[in-house]
Write an enzyme that holds these catalytic residues in place. Structure first.
Site, PDB file in Angstrom:
ATOM      1  CE  LYS A 114      28.285  82.617  41.653  1.00 26.67           C
ATOM      2  NZ  LYS A 114      28.353  84.050  42.282  1.00 26.67           N
ATOM      3  CE  LYS A 197      20.317  84.277  33.601  1.00 24.20           C
ATOM      4  NZ  LYS A 197      20.345  84.675  34.987  1.00 24.20           N
ATOM      5  CE  LYS A 200      32.248  88.634  32.586  1.00 21.38           C
ATOM      6  NZ  LYS A 200      33.563  88.119  32.292  1.00 21.38           N
TER       7      LYS A 200
END
Length: 334
Positions: A114, A197, A200
């Site tokens: 991240k 995957k 959103k």
């Protein structure tokens, strides 16, 4: 048995969230006996590691609560709440920061993923949020935590923190949680790329089925989903090297509670011109009642806040003895 799981209130739940996690939460809830309990929370304290406007965060928490309820979470049978209404989460996280070790956190792969190349500019919260995750779990003496592949490392860290705290202070206070591996676990991939995957964050709306999509949108997205020209084989093992085909077969199998082999046998020799409409029909029938319940509830702020407040009251009552014991073990007088 005490099960605990949380989800970040990021809004816009999609099919991957539902089949990969939430449907299993509902099954766990339904399987609990009188001596067991499920705790499901909206991780709004975790969400502050990402910049978000105040009103957006509030709306996302309420809409996520509405979505979970629409999917089948029963606030009378499970404890449903948001973290911020239970201050013990933040308190215990700080206490556990004295036990967790920097070397442990340095090994956490999600922070590296991240933060990326901006490690020095990343927030401290992003670095230490696995300690808050440990507090989330240990606070309720959870015996089992549903985990996917990307969360196993965090559960191992939780067990390490619990073991060290118990050992350092000569107590048997924290329960060591075990992973809960659902009998059926679905990994739902993008409709545009069978190797990624469903997410959103993908810029293409056509890559995912959102739980708020209407019947026509669902059918259109399945019709335009990436596939290949080959027909479906008799066995799922023959789908190796065909990720998009494998993904659509997997979605159909999960929705209808069949094995991929059974689905292949049903449609063997047929192309996606025949398979896609059948998949769209199953998706529409599954998601329509969820969408209708969600739409009916999502703007009822009073009802949603009442549900979350009630859940938080239950959560606080269970969490307080553990928090008190942690303060006492550390010799902190209040």
């Amino acid at each position: 048995m005490r099960v605990l799981s949380g989800i970040q209130p990021t809004g816009n739940l999609h099919l991957g969230n539902y089949l990969g996690a939430i449907r299993n939460w509902v099954k766990m809830q339904d399987e609990m006996d009188a001596n067991s309990a499920c705790y499901f929370f909206l991780a709004d304290l975790h969400s502050i590691t990402v910049s978000e406007e105040r009103e957006t965060r509030i709306r996302n928490v309420r809409e996520m609560a509405a979505a979970l309820i629409a999917c089948g979470i029963d606030a009378d049978r499970s404890v449903l709440f948001n973290q911020a209404r239970v201050p013990a989460h933040a308190e215990l996280a700080w206490l556990l920061n004295g036990t967790a070790r920097i070397g442990w956190l340095n090994r956490m792969t999600q922070f590296k993923d991240k933060a990326g190349k901006n490690r020095e500019g990343a927030s401290i919260g992003l670095f230490v949020y696995p300690v808050l995750q440990a507090a989330d779990i240990l606070l309720y003496q959870a015996t089992h935590v549903p985990v996917g592949e990307d969360q196993k490392q965090h559960l191992e860290l939780t067990r390490d923190i619990a073991t060290k705290f118990n050992t350092d202070f000569g107590v048997e206070m924290f329960t060591l949680p075990d992973p809960y591996i659902p009998k059926e676990s679905a990994r739902i991939m993008s409709l545009r790329d069978g190797t990624a995957k469903m997410s959103k964050s993908d810029p293409s709306e056509m890559s995912r089925i959102s739980l708020t999509d209407d019947d026509d949108a669902i059918a259109q997205k399945i019709r335009k989903a990436k596939t290949d020209p080959e027909p479906l084989p008799e066995l799922a093992s023959a789908l190796e090297g065909r990720p998009e085909a494998l993904n659509l077969v997997g979605i159909y199998a999960t929705l209808t509670e069949q094995t991929p082999d059974a689905v292949c046998a049903q449609f063997a020799g047929q192309g996606f011109g025949a398979f896609k409409p059948a998949l769209a029909d199953v998706l529409v029938e599954t998601l329509r009642p969820i969408r209708q319940r969600f739409v009916a509830l999502k703007d009822d702020d009073t009802a949603l806040d009442a549900i979350l407040t009630k859940g938080a009251q239950k959560a606080r009552a269970v969490a307080q003895p553990t928090l008190d014991a942690a303060y006492d073990a550390l010799g902190l007088m209040r």
